[in-house]
Write a protein that holds these residues in place. Structure first.
Motif, PDB file in Angstrom:
ATOM      1  N   VAL A   4       9.190  24.900  -3.847  1.00  0.00           N
ATOM      2  CA  VAL A   4       9.831  24.443  -5.079  1.00  0.00           C
ATOM      3  C   VAL A   4      11.292  24.156  -4.779  1.00  0.00           C
ATOM      4  O   VAL A   4      11.973  24.959  -4.137  1.00  0.00           O
ATOM      5  N   GLU A   5      11.782  23.007  -5.237  1.00  0.00           N
ATOM      6  CA  GLU A   5      13.198  22.668  -5.124  1.00  0.00           C
ATOM      7  C   GLU A   5      13.753  22.394  -6.514  1.00  0.00           C
ATOM      8  O   GLU A   5      13.208  21.573  -7.258  1.00  0.00           O
ATOM      9  N   LEU A   6      14.826  23.086  -6.843  1.00  0.00           N
ATOM     10  CA  LEU A   6      15.543  22.869  -8.098  1.00  0.00           C
ATOM     11  C   LEU A   6      16.900  22.271  -7.756  1.00  0.00           C
ATOM     12  O   LEU A   6      17.681  22.881  -7.025  1.00  0.00           O
ATOM     13  N   ASP A   7      17.174  21.080  -8.291  1.00  0.00           N
ATOM     14  CA  ASP A   7      18.362  20.327  -7.887  1.00  0.00           C
ATOM     15  C   ASP A   7      19.171  19.947  -9.125  1.00  0.00           C
ATOM     16  O   ASP A   7      18.743  19.134  -9.936  1.00  0.00           O
ATOM     17  N   GLY A   8      20.343  20.572  -9.273  1.00  0.00           N
ATOM     18  CA  GLY A   8      21.264  20.173 -10.326  1.00  0.00           C
ATOM     19  C   GLY A   8      20.774  20.461 -11.729  1.00  0.00           C
ATOM     20  O   GLY A   8      21.013  19.652 -12.639  1.00  0.00           O
ATOM     21  N   LEU A   9      20.138  21.603 -11.943  1.00  0.00           N
ATOM     22  CA  LEU A   9      19.635  21.952 -13.269  1.00  0.00           C
ATOM     23  C   LEU A   9      20.615  22.893 -13.971  1.00  0.00           C
ATOM     24  O   LEU A   9      20.926  23.967 -13.461  1.00  0.00           O
ATOM     25  N   SER A  10      21.102  22.480 -15.131  1.00  0.00           N
ATOM     26  CA  SER A  10      21.924  23.347 -15.971  1.00  0.00           C
ATOM     27  C   SER A  10      20.983  24.084 -16.923  1.00  0.00           C
ATOM     28  O   SER A  10      20.525  23.518 -17.923  1.00  0.00           O
ATOM     29  N   LEU A  11      20.682  25.329 -16.592  1.00  0.00           N
ATOM     30  CA  LEU A  11      19.682  26.091 -17.330  1.00  0.00           C
ATOM     31  C   LEU A  11      20.338  27.186 -18.155  1.00  0.00           C
ATOM     32  O   LEU A  11      21.372  27.744 -17.770  1.00  0.00           O
ATOM     33  N   ASP A  12      19.709  27.512 -19.273  1.00  0.00           N
ATOM     34  CA  ASP A  12      20.197  28.566 -20.165  1.00  0.00           C
ATOM     35  C   ASP A  12      19.658  29.904 -19.666  1.00  0.00           C
ATOM     36  O   ASP A  12      18.443  30.137 -19.677  1.00  0.00           O
ATOM     37  N   CYS A  13      20.556  30.772 -19.227  1.00  0.00           N
ATOM     38  CA  CYS A  13      20.155  32.068 -18.660  1.00  0.00           C
ATOM     39  C   CYS A  13      20.198  33.202 -19.670  1.00  0.00           C
ATOM     40  O   CYS A  13      19.897  34.350 -19.310  1.00  0.00           O
ATOM     41  N   TYR A  14      20.569  32.931 -20.901  1.00  0.00           N
ATOM     42  CA  TYR A  14      20.884  34.024 -21.819  1.00  0.00           C
ATOM     43  C   TYR A  14      20.004  34.015 -23.064  1.00  0.00           C
ATOM     44  O   TYR A  14      20.398  34.508 -24.112  1.00  0.00           O
ATOM     45  N   SER A  15      18.802  33.493 -22.953  1.00  0.00           N
ATOM     46  CA  SER A  15      17.894  33.461 -24.097  1.00  0.00           C
ATOM     47  C   SER A  15      17.394  34.868 -24.413  1.00  0.00           C
ATOM     48  O   SER A  15      17.056  35.649 -23.522  1.00  0.00           O
ATOM     49  N   ASP A  16      17.330  35.204 -25.697  1.00  0.00           N
ATOM     50  CA  ASP A  16      16.915  36.544 -26.109  1.00  0.00           C
ATOM     51  C   ASP A  16      15.449  36.817 -25.832  1.00  0.00           C
ATOM     52  O   ASP A  16      15.045  37.972 -25.695  1.00  0.00           O
ATOM     53  N   ASP A  17      14.626  35.774 -25.766  1.00  0.00           N
ATOM     54  CA  ASP A  17      13.181  35.968 -25.645  1.00  0.00           C
ATOM     55  C   ASP A  17      12.693  35.904 -24.207  1.00  0.00           C
ATOM     56  O   ASP A  17      11.502  35.805 -23.950  1.00  0.00           O
ATOM     57  N   SER A  18      13.595  35.943 -23.238  1.00  0.00           N
ATOM     58  CA  SER A  18      13.201  35.698 -21.853  1.00  0.00           C
ATOM     59  C   SER A  18      12.186  36.708 -21.352  1.00  0.00           C
ATOM     60  O   SER A  18      11.129  36.341 -20.836  1.00  0.00           O
ATOM     61  N   GLU A  19      12.467  37.976 -21.476  1.00  0.00           N
ATOM     62  CA  GLU A  19      11.550  38.981 -20.951  1.00  0.00           C
ATOM     63  C   GLU A  19      10.245  38.993 -21.728  1.00  0.00           C
ATOM     64  O   GLU A  19       9.177  39.232 -21.156  1.00  0.00           O
ATOM     65  N   GLY A  20      10.298  38.726 -23.026  1.00  0.00           N
ATOM     66  CA  GLY A  20       9.083  38.734 -23.825  1.00  0.00           C
ATOM     67  C   GLY A  20       8.103  37.665 -23.392  1.00  0.00           C
ATOM     68  O   GLY A  20       6.911  37.937 -23.229  1.00  0.00           O
ATOM     69  N   LEU A  21       8.599  36.449 -23.195  1.00  0.00           N
ATOM     70  CA  LEU A  21       7.705  35.372 -22.791  1.00  0.00           C
ATOM     71  C   LEU A  21       7.153  35.612 -21.394  1.00  0.00           C
ATOM     72  O   LEU A  21       5.956  35.448 -21.157  1.00  0.00           O
ATOM     73  N   LEU A  22       8.009  35.993 -20.459  1.00  0.00           N
ATOM     74  CA  LEU A  22       7.535  36.199 -19.094  1.00  0.00           C
ATOM     75  C   LEU A  22       6.522  37.334 -19.020  1.00  0.00           C
ATOM     76  O   LEU A  22       5.572  37.279 -18.230  1.00  0.00           O
ATOM     77  N   SER A  23       6.692  38.355 -19.833  1.00  0.00           N
ATOM     78  CA  SER A  23       5.755  39.476 -19.781  1.00  0.00           C
ATOM     79  C   SER A  23       4.355  39.068 -20.202  1.00  0.00           C
ATOM     80  O   SER A  23       3.367  39.691 -19.812  1.00  0.00           O
ATOM     81  N   THR A  24       4.259  38.009 -20.999  1.00  0.00           N
ATOM     82  CA  THR A  24       2.930  37.569 -21.440  1.00  0.00           C
ATOM     83  C   THR A  24       2.207  36.738 -20.396  1.00  0.00           C
ATOM     84  O   THR A  24       0.992  36.561 -20.496  1.00  0.00           O
ATOM     85  N   VAL A  25       2.934  36.212 -19.391  1.00  0.00           N
ATOM     86  CA  VAL A  25       2.296  35.347 -18.394  1.00  0.00           C
ATOM     87  C   VAL A  25       2.251  35.976 -17.006  1.00  0.00           C
ATOM     88  O   VAL A  25       1.528  35.498 -16.138  1.00  0.00           O
ATOM     89  N   LEU A  26       3.021  37.046 -16.792  1.00  0.00           N
ATOM     90  CA  LEU A  26       3.030  37.679 -15.482  1.00  0.00           C
ATOM     91  C   LEU A  26       1.984  38.783 -15.434  1.00  0.00           C
ATOM     92  O   LEU A  26       2.052  39.734 -16.213  1.00  0.00           O
ATOM     93  N   PRO A  27       1.013  38.664 -14.549  1.00  0.00           N
ATOM     94  CA  PRO A  27       0.027  39.742 -14.424  1.00  0.00           C
ATOM     95  C   PRO A  27       0.657  40.986 -13.810  1.00  0.00           C
ATOM     96  O   PRO A  27       1.726  40.926 -13.194  1.00  0.00           O
ATOM     97  N   ASP A  28       0.002  42.128 -13.983  1.00  0.00           N
ATOM     98  CA  ASP A  28       0.502  43.366 -13.399  1.00  0.00           C
ATOM     99  C   ASP A  28       0.607  43.224 -11.884  1.00  0.00           C
ATOM    100  O   ASP A  28      -0.302  42.720 -11.219  1.00  0.00           O
ATOM    101  N   GLY A  29       1.729  43.685 -11.353  1.00  0.00           N
ATOM    102  CA  GLY A  29       1.923  43.635  -9.907  1.00  0.00           C
ATOM    103  C   GLY A  29       2.278  42.264  -9.373  1.00  0.00           C
ATOM    104  O   GLY A  29       2.283  42.054  -8.150  1.00  0.00           O
ATOM    105  N   PHE A  30       2.591  41.292 -10.260  1.00  0.00           N
ATOM    106  CA  PHE A  30       2.908  39.940  -9.799  1.00  0.00           C
ATOM    107  C   PHE A  30       4.190  39.940  -8.973  1.00  0.00           C
ATOM    108  O   PHE A  30       5.170  40.592  -9.321  1.00  0.00           O
ATOM    109  N   ARG A  31       4.169  39.199  -7.873  1.00  0.00           N
ATOM    110  CA  ARG A  31       5.359  38.990  -7.055  1.00  0.00           C
ATOM    111  C   ARG A  31       5.465  37.517  -6.690  1.00  0.00           C
ATOM    112  O   ARG A  31       4.524  36.923  -6.157  1.00  0.00           O
ATOM    113  N   TRP A  32       6.600  36.932  -6.979  1.00  0.00           N
ATOM    114  CA  TRP A  32       6.837  35.522  -6.653  1.00  0.00           C
ATOM    115  C   TRP A  32       7.119  35.405  -5.166  1.00  0.00           C
ATOM    116  O   TRP A  32       8.025  36.031  -4.648  1.00  0.00           O
ATOM    117  N   ARG A  33       6.345  34.586  -4.464  1.00  0.00           N
ATOM    118  CA  ARG A  33       6.489  34.462  -3.019  1.00  0.00           C
ATOM    119  C   ARG A  33       6.745  33.021  -2.566  1.00  0.00           C
ATOM    120  O   ARG A  33       6.863  32.758  -1.378  1.00  0.00           O
TER     121      ARG A  33
END
Length: 503
Positions: free
Chosen positions: A270-299
């Motif tokens: 994956v290459e991310l080039d010049g993306l201005s992303l919002d890092c401070y959303s209140d719902d970040s952990e909530g959304l990710l917790s619904t899609v990340l399986p237990d023990g998930f590791r990004w490799r």
């Protein structure tokens, strides 16, 4: 007949040229040429479009790839080549200056006779960075190509403006059953979204075999992030490049991007080039917790280009500190969060490219490395003016001393260094860095024999240097005796190498 008459006959006898050959003979010759010709367009590992140039009778342009360079010689040659469908499976369509006429595109599509197509839509080189007609040109070309979507194997576009590109699931709609590569690349990003404008509806763009996707940030967010539940990512996608998301656009939450990526299970890079992303959303952990399986590791190996360290660090934090095999930072900036810089994701191998700031170079080289869970063993530094003697001196001394008297080093476990096109240091500076770590590692090994605490540092074992300046004779002699493998431009040495010390 006397000699004079015979000479006159020879003078008027017409010469036979290649243009006079029968069509079947020409076809045979052209087939041989096709076997030795590269494809007219391809994308290299950096997603840059390359073309195989051919000589042409058209002196105003040297950009005629096979087969057009031959078909343009004469009507006879074009007629002969039109009968062989294999010649027309790799199509280059030019826009901008001297564009490919629509009639010629229709010919290409007809002559390919149902074969799968590799299509490249490319803008000719032009110093002008403005073209009000570019989008209209692209739209007209796509109108001709869309009915043949089922035959697309590769669709590569390299245009001036991002606004000129078609958006998957909005402009590209249908069944692209054979498409394996979709590269929608541009030079300037002029595609700005607004919260006051309704997003266009999305439809089905069926790409079951798509393995390589390069796309602008606005189109990616609309086609694949906002509408993920309705239309998920291509199931076989291996390589993804997302380029440019201007901060003037509607905010693009980082966690929404990550939620889309982690559900794409086959990604290999994956290459991310010049993306201005919002890092401070209140719902970040909530959304990710619904899609990340237990023990998930990004490799998945990651490349960050023209990105903020704040975004990169938050990327690692949201994915619970991923340990990656490979990380690449190109022209990335220092963090802005006070008081202490954030931690970067961990990796076993790090590549730094085009980093001019010494502070940024040190930050990306050292932050997130040699932690308790992973030790980086290889660092590659390419075209970095930030690699100054002061940086090498910083790496040649302990970072701090613990209360028990043991030392902590930056990049303590890095034993493989690859340095290319860095010209702001001398071989003496690099040798001093390697020598200091060699002495520290030797002391550590001696301390380990006595079963006591040791600094925990390894010596540089592999050193590859190219196009960085001359290697002084005294430095070459020391490196040859104390480093296992050394390659400095054309010279190869080291005590682990059978090659003798060069002249």
């Amino acid at each position: 007949m006397d000699s004079k008459d015979q000479a006159n006959d020879n003078v008027h006898e017409p010469n036979t040229t290649a243009k006079d050959l029968p069509a079947d003979v020409l076809v045979g010759i052209f087939r041989d040429v096709a076997h030795t010709a590269q494809r007219p367009g391809y994308l290299d590992r950096t997603n840059t479009l390359r073309l195989n140039p051919w000589s042409s009778h058209d002196t105003t342009s040297c950009e005629h790839p096979f087969p057009e360079c031959l078909a343009s010689v004469s009507p006879l040659w074009r007629d002969a080549m039109s009968s062989i469908s294999m010649f027309w499976t790799h199509i280059v369509i030019w826009i901008g200056r001297n564009p490919t006429p629509p009639s010629r595109i229709r010919e290409y599509l007809e002559w390919s006779r149902g074969r799968l197509l590799d299509i490249h839509i490319v803008r000719r080189f032009d110093l002008t960075l403005d073209d009000a007609t570019e989008k209209a040109q692209v739209d007209a070309i796509m109108a001709l190509l869309l009915p043949h979507m089922g035959r697309w194997r590769v669709l590569g576009m390299k245009v001036l403006h991002s606004r000129s590109l078609p958006c998957p699931r909005v402009d590209l709609v249908g069944y692209a059953d054979n498409l394996i590569r979709l590269n929608l690349d541009f030079l300037l990003d002029n595609l700005i979204t607004s919260p006051d404008i309704d997003s266009p509806a999305v439809y089905e763009f069926y790409t079951p075999k798509l393995r390589d996707l390069s796309i602008c940030g606005v189109h990616f967010r609309h086609a694949y992030v906002q509408n993920y539940e309705q239309s998920p990512m291509p199931p076989e996608l291996l390589s993804l490049t997302i380029t440019s998301y201007d901060e003037r656009n509607v905010p693009f939450p980082l966690h929404e991007l990550l939620a889309c990526l982690v559900r794409t299970h086959n990604l290999r890079e994956v290459e991310l080039d010049g993306l201005s992303l919002d890092c401070y959303s209140d719902d970040s952990e909530g959304l990710l917790s619904t899609v990340l399986p237990d023990g998930f590791r990004w490799r998945t190996p990651m490349s960050f280009v023209n990105m903020s360290a704040d975004v990169i660090a938050e990327f690692g934090s949201l994915l619970d500190g991923p340990t990656l095999g490979y990380l690449c930072y190109t022209r990335c900036t220092l963090p802005t969060r006070p008081p202490s810089p954030p931690e970067l994701p961990e990796a076993f191998s790090v590549t730094l490219t085009d980093i001019a700031s010494p502070g940024a170079l040190l930050y990306y080289l050292t932050t997130g490395l040699d932690t308790s869970s992973v030790a980086c063993c290889q660092a590659e530094i390419v075209r970095c003016d930030g690699l100054l003697p002061a940086v090498l001196r910083r790496l040649a001394v302990p970072m701090r001393t613990r209360a028990d008297g043991t030392a902590e080093w930056l990049c303590a476990e890095v034993e493989h260094f690859i340095i290319t096109e860095c010209t702001k240091f001398r071989s003496t500076d690099l040798r001093a860095f390697v020598e200091a770590r060699w002495h520290a590692a030797s002391a550590a090994a001696h301390a380990l024999d006595w079963d006591t605490e040791h600094p925990g540092i390894v010596a540089v074992s592999n050193l590859y240097v190219r196009d960085c300046g001359e290697l002084a004779p005294e430095d070459r002699e020391w490196l040859n005796e104390h480093v296992s493998i050394v390659c400095w431009d054309g010279w190869r040495g080291g005590y682990g190498d059978v090659a003798p010390l060069g002249p």
